[in-house]
Design an enzyme around this catalytic site. Structure first.
Site, PDB file in Angstrom:
ATOM      1  CE  LYS A  22      -1.612   1.887   3.955  1.00 11.20           C
ATOM      2  NZ  LYS A  22      -1.615   3.309   4.169  1.00 11.20           N
ATOM      3  CG  ASN A  23       2.670   2.727   3.484  1.00 12.64           C
ATOM      4  OD1 ASN A  23       1.618   3.035   3.555  1.00 12.64           O
ATOM      5  ND2 ASN A  23       3.048   2.450   4.682  1.00 12.64           N
ATOM      6  NE  ARG A  99      -1.203  13.084   7.686  1.00 11.32           N
ATOM      7  CZ  ARG A  99      -0.141  13.589   7.142  1.00 11.32           C
ATOM      8  NH1 ARG A  99       0.698  12.908   6.307  1.00 11.32           N
ATOM      9  NH2 ARG A  99       0.298  14.606   7.878  1.00 11.32           N
ATOM     10  CB  CYS A 123      -3.503  12.229  11.414  1.00  8.12           C
ATOM     11  SG  CYS A 123      -3.190  10.480  11.082  1.00  8.12           S
ATOM     12  NE  ARG A 128       0.887  10.536   9.837  1.00 10.04           N
ATOM     13  CZ  ARG A 128       0.264   9.356   9.191  1.00 10.04           C
ATOM     14  NH1 ARG A 128      -0.920   8.913   9.343  1.00 10.04           N
ATOM     15  NH2 ARG A 128       1.186   8.694   8.280  1.00 10.04           N
ATOM     16  N   PRO A 129       2.676  16.850  10.597  1.00 10.62           N
ATOM     17  CG  PRO A 129       4.473  17.968  11.518  1.00 10.62           C
ATOM     18  CD  PRO A 129       3.801  16.839  11.764  1.00 10.62           C
ATOM     19  CB  ILE A 130       2.623  18.924   5.115  1.00 15.31           C
ATOM     20  CG1 ILE A 130       2.109  20.155   5.089  1.00 15.31           C
ATOM     21  CG2 ILE A 130       2.084  17.628   5.181  1.00 15.31           C
ATOM     22  CD1 ILE A 130       1.575  20.305   3.968  1.00 15.31           C
ATOM     23  CG  ASP A 131       7.140  21.167   9.162  1.00 11.55           C
ATOM     24  OD1 ASP A 131       6.847  19.777   9.238  1.00 11.55           O
ATOM     25  OD2 ASP A 131       8.041  21.399  10.108  1.00 11.55           O
ATOM     26  CG  LEU A 132      10.130  18.157   7.850  1.00 11.84           C
ATOM     27  CD1 LEU A 132      10.500  16.848   8.484  1.00 11.84           C
ATOM     28  CD2 LEU A 132      11.273  19.106   8.002  1.00 11.84           C
ATOM     29  CG  ASP A 313       3.310   1.680   9.337  1.00 21.02           C
ATOM     30  OD1 ASP A 313       2.690   2.723   9.986  1.00 21.02           O
ATOM     31  OD2 ASP A 313       3.384   1.898   7.704  1.00 21.02           O
ATOM     32  CB  ILE A 335       7.836   7.257  14.027  1.00 21.35           C
ATOM     33  CG1 ILE A 335       8.980   6.241  13.830  1.00 21.35           C
ATOM     34  CG2 ILE A 335       7.654   8.120  12.696  1.00 21.35           C
ATOM     35  CD1 ILE A 335      10.171   6.927  13.440  1.00 21.35           C
ATOM     36  NE  ARG A 405      -6.813   4.484   5.394  1.00 17.78           N
ATOM     37  CZ  ARG A 405      -5.869   4.915   6.312  1.00 17.78           C
ATOM     38  NH1 ARG A 405      -6.410   4.658   7.770  1.00 17.78           N
ATOM     39  NH2 ARG A 405      -4.886   4.914   6.197  1.00 17.78           N
TER      40      ARG A 405
HETATM   41  C1  UD1 Z   1       5.419   7.364   8.675  1.00 16.02           C
HETATM   42  C2  UD1 Z   1       6.390   6.544   8.671  1.00 16.02           C
HETATM   43  C3  UD1 Z   1       6.306   5.498   7.624  1.00 16.02           C
HETATM   44  C4  UD1 Z   1       4.972   4.893   7.774  1.00 16.02           C
HETATM   45  C5  UD1 Z   1       3.926   6.090   7.614  1.00 16.02           C
HETATM   46  C6  UD1 Z   1       2.393   5.646   8.115  1.00 16.02           C
HETATM   47  C7  UD1 Z   1       8.874   6.748   9.384  1.00 16.02           C
HETATM   48  C8  UD1 Z   1      10.168   7.490   9.029  1.00 16.02           C
HETATM   49  N1  UD1 Z   1       7.766   7.187   8.539  1.00 16.02           N
HETATM   50  O1  UD1 Z   1       5.407   8.037   7.209  1.00 16.02           O
HETATM   51  O2  UD1 Z   1       7.345   4.324   8.169  1.00 16.02           O
HETATM   52  O3  UD1 Z   1       4.548   3.796   6.876  1.00 16.02           O
HETATM   53  O4  UD1 Z   1       4.001   6.713   8.702  1.00 16.02           O
HETATM   54  O5  UD1 Z   1       2.243   4.714   9.487  1.00 16.02           O
HETATM   55  O6  UD1 Z   1       8.821   5.762  10.116  1.00 16.02           O
HETATM   56  N2  UD1 Z   1       7.352  15.130  10.266  1.00 16.02           N
HETATM   57  C9  UD1 Z   1       7.401  16.523  10.256  1.00 16.02           C
HETATM   58  N3  UD1 Z   1       7.314  17.293   9.255  1.00 16.02           N
HETATM   59  C10 UD1 Z   1       6.849  16.904   8.103  1.00 16.02           C
HETATM   60  C11 UD1 Z   1       6.989  15.467   7.873  1.00 16.02           C
HETATM   61  C12 UD1 Z   1       6.846  14.748   8.861  1.00 16.02           C
HETATM   62  O7  UD1 Z   1       7.794  17.007  11.328  1.00 16.02           O
HETATM   63  O8  UD1 Z   1       6.631  17.562   7.167  1.00 16.02           O
HETATM   64  C13 UD1 Z   1       7.628  14.375  11.497  1.00 16.02           C
HETATM   65  C14 UD1 Z   1       6.507  13.470  11.801  1.00 16.02           C
HETATM   66  O9  UD1 Z   1       5.652  14.321  12.727  1.00 16.02           O
HETATM   67  C15 UD1 Z   1       6.978  12.064  12.149  1.00 16.02           C
HETATM   68  C16 UD1 Z   1       8.375  12.031  11.464  1.00 16.02           C
HETATM   69  O10 UD1 Z   1       8.643  13.376  10.762  1.00 16.02           O
HETATM   70  O11 UD1 Z   1       7.326  12.191  13.562  1.00 16.02           O
HETATM   71  C17 UD1 Z   1       8.298  11.021  10.350  1.00 16.02           C
HETATM   72  O12 UD1 Z   1       7.152  11.261   9.554  1.00 16.02           O
HETATM   73  P1  UD1 Z   1       6.771  10.717   7.974  1.00 16.02           P
HETATM   74  O13 UD1 Z   1       7.921   9.885   7.705  1.00 16.02           O
HETATM   75  O14 UD1 Z   1       6.982  12.172   7.355  1.00 16.02           O
HETATM   76  O15 UD1 Z   1       5.474  10.312   8.056  1.00 16.02           O
HETATM   77  P2  UD1 Z   1       4.955   9.306   6.891  1.00 16.02           P
HETATM   78  O16 UD1 Z   1       5.343   9.650   5.610  1.00 16.02           O
HETATM   79  O17 UD1 Z   1       3.424   9.470   6.969  1.00 16.02           O
END
Ligand code: UD1
Length: 427
Positions: A22-23, A99, A123, A128-132, A313, A335, A405
């Site tokens: 899925k991912n 998402r 969420c 789960r921010p998207i700043d990065l 996961d 995480i 899902r």
């Molecule tokens: C994450 C998991 C992924 C899992 C998915 C669904 C990791 C590194 N990532 O991916 O294995 O399949 O959830 O459960 O294990 N973050 C920020 N800003 C951002 C994006 C992320 O601060 O813009 C932080 C998140 O809050 C979190 C960390 O970075 O603490 C990792 O998040 P990220 O890998 O981006 O999340 P997913 O892509 O959803």
């Protein structure tokens, strides 16, 4: 709304076919936005999230054709053709439900010079921010605007000039968005401390098959030389390592012996290591994994981390497994800050778990008992199923849309190996 009824106690034995990931699928699908030519994905899992993403692609004007729609088919083939993109906006209504829609931001920006995506809402598993995602695109030269709940990314001269970004934390989603944005840049884009999950390798491999130039695939430093255009490709989605790990826990908690057909051991070493520490036998073969549990389960200390560490996961499913271990286990979730929502439900089934911040202390118990439980998110739901398979009596799992899902035909796969599980419509 459907619910699952599980009568625990059956020992699982036989073969479970593992579906496409899925991912991975959710980041491969938006790659079709990057070219006018057809992109065909094979081995796509039959899941609600994939249908949702197909719908989103259609809304951008992408035509999609699916083969393998017979109910008996595992896996499907989807061809997508983005000859003309008619909209660059991912609306709130679709993003809210899924998402992963945020993953269209990078490829849409790359192809069209602009993209507008509704900000994903809160969420269940944390902030789960998207700043990065946005910082990486900005580092490559995108102008980012936030207004009225939407994020708009614009490439000032129609294309991204290129640049460098060093991730302060490893982010899977942000790495995916950045890579998809970079492949059509006018210059070179470099990413440091990028995520290197197997799903990101899968993404890079598809992009290379489409003509992208990416160096460092599988490492945390990626260099992407932008190309003028990409072409179509046909690509097979990798096996779902989380689905395989989940069924491994299910087999182990019942003292069972199952073959996970198609699972790729190389991509699941941290999970295999955890299972072995718990006393589960895991045999790695070219065709899949054999998982068997004979003796008592042992407690373990497990900490989630970005790949190649133990996947977040897998945390909930491994927690369910050690609920039946002989001794005390310590789990640490590094995480997400709020990913223990399965704990109160597992407790209702007789588990002995205490949490403090990101740490969970699990004291193994002799017996779990069936109960009415509520699924809160995808992997949390799976942990309840795993516990239910070993529990005395009947467990009713509600809100199973979470499972739909992420697990293709869950109850059928478990029935194949002897589980007493059925899906019934809620009355
Ligand atoms: C994450 C998991 C992924 C899992 C998915 C669904 C990791 C590194 N990532 O991916 O294995 O399949 O959830 O459960 O294990 N973050 C920020 N800003 C951002 C994006 C992320 O601060 O813009 C932080 C998140 O809050 C979190 C960390 O970075 O603490 C990792 O998040 P990220 O890998 O981006 O999340 P997913 O892509 O959803």
């Amino acid at each position: 709304m459907d619910k699952l009824i599980i009568r625990g106690g059956n020992r699982l034995s036989g073969t479970i076919p593992i579906s496409g990931a899925k991912n991975s699928a959710l980041t491969l699908i938006p790659c079709a936005l990057l070219t006018e030519e057809p992109v065909t994905l094979r081995n796509l899992p039959r899941l609600a999230d994939i249908d949702g993403f197909q719908h989103l692609m259609n809304q951008f004007g992408v035509t999609t054709v699916i083969q393998g729609t017979r109910p008996e088919d595992f896996g499907r083939v989807m061809s997508m053709e983005a000859t003309r993109i008619t909209s660059t906006v991912a609306p709130y209504d679709l993003v809210r439900k899924m998402r992963a829609s945020i993953l269209v931001l990078g490829p849409m920006l790359a192809r069209m010079g602009e993209a507008t995506v509704s900000l994903p809402g809160g969420c269940a598993i944390g902030d789960r921010p998207i700043d990065l995602h946005l910082q990486a695109l900005a580092a490559f030269g995108a102008v980012i605007e936030l207004a009225a709940g939407y994020v708009k990314a614009i490439a000032p001269d129609g294309g991204l000039p290129g640049g460098e970004f060093d991730f302060p934390v490893v982010s899977v989603g942000a790495t995916e968005n950045a890579v998809m944005a970079a492949v059509l840049a006018n210059g070179t884009c470099r990413l440091f401390n990028a995520a290197r999950e197997p799903e990101i390798v899968d993404l890079c491999n598809l992009l290379v098959a489409m003509g992208a130039e990416i160096e460092g695939i599988g490492t945390s430093d990626l260099t992407i030389h932008g190309v003028k255009r990409l072409h179509g490709a046909t690509y097979r989605v990798m096996a779902d390592r989380i689905e395989a790990g989940s069924y491994a826990c299910a087999a182990a908690i019942t003292g069972g012996d199952v073959f996970l057909e198609g699972a790729n051991a190389g991509e699941m070493q941290a999970t295999i290591h955890a299972l072995r520490a718990i006393g589960v036998t895991v045999e790695e073969t070219k065709k899949g994994l054999r998982v068997a549990a004979e003796g008592p389960l042992r407690p373990a200390n497990l900490t989630t981390a970005p790949y190649p560490g133990l996947a977040t996961d897998m945390q909930a499913q491994l927690m369910a497994l050690v609920c039946k271990a002989q001794g005390t286990s310590v789990l640490k979730e590094t995480i997400f800050e709020n990913r223990y929502m399965h704990v109160p439900e597992l407790r209702r089934m007789g588990a002995d778990i205490e949490t403090e911040g990101r740490t969970a202390i699990v004291k193994g118990v002799d017996r779990l008992t069936g109960a009415e439980v509520m699924a809160t998110d995808l992997r949390a739901s799976m942990s309840l199923i795993i516990a239910a398979l070993a529990a005395e009596g009947e467990t009713v799992v509600r809100r199973i849309y979470h499972l739909d899902r992420g697990y293709e035909r869950l109850e059928e796969k478990l029935q194949l190996v002897g589980a007493d599980i059925e899906r019934v419509g809620d009355s």
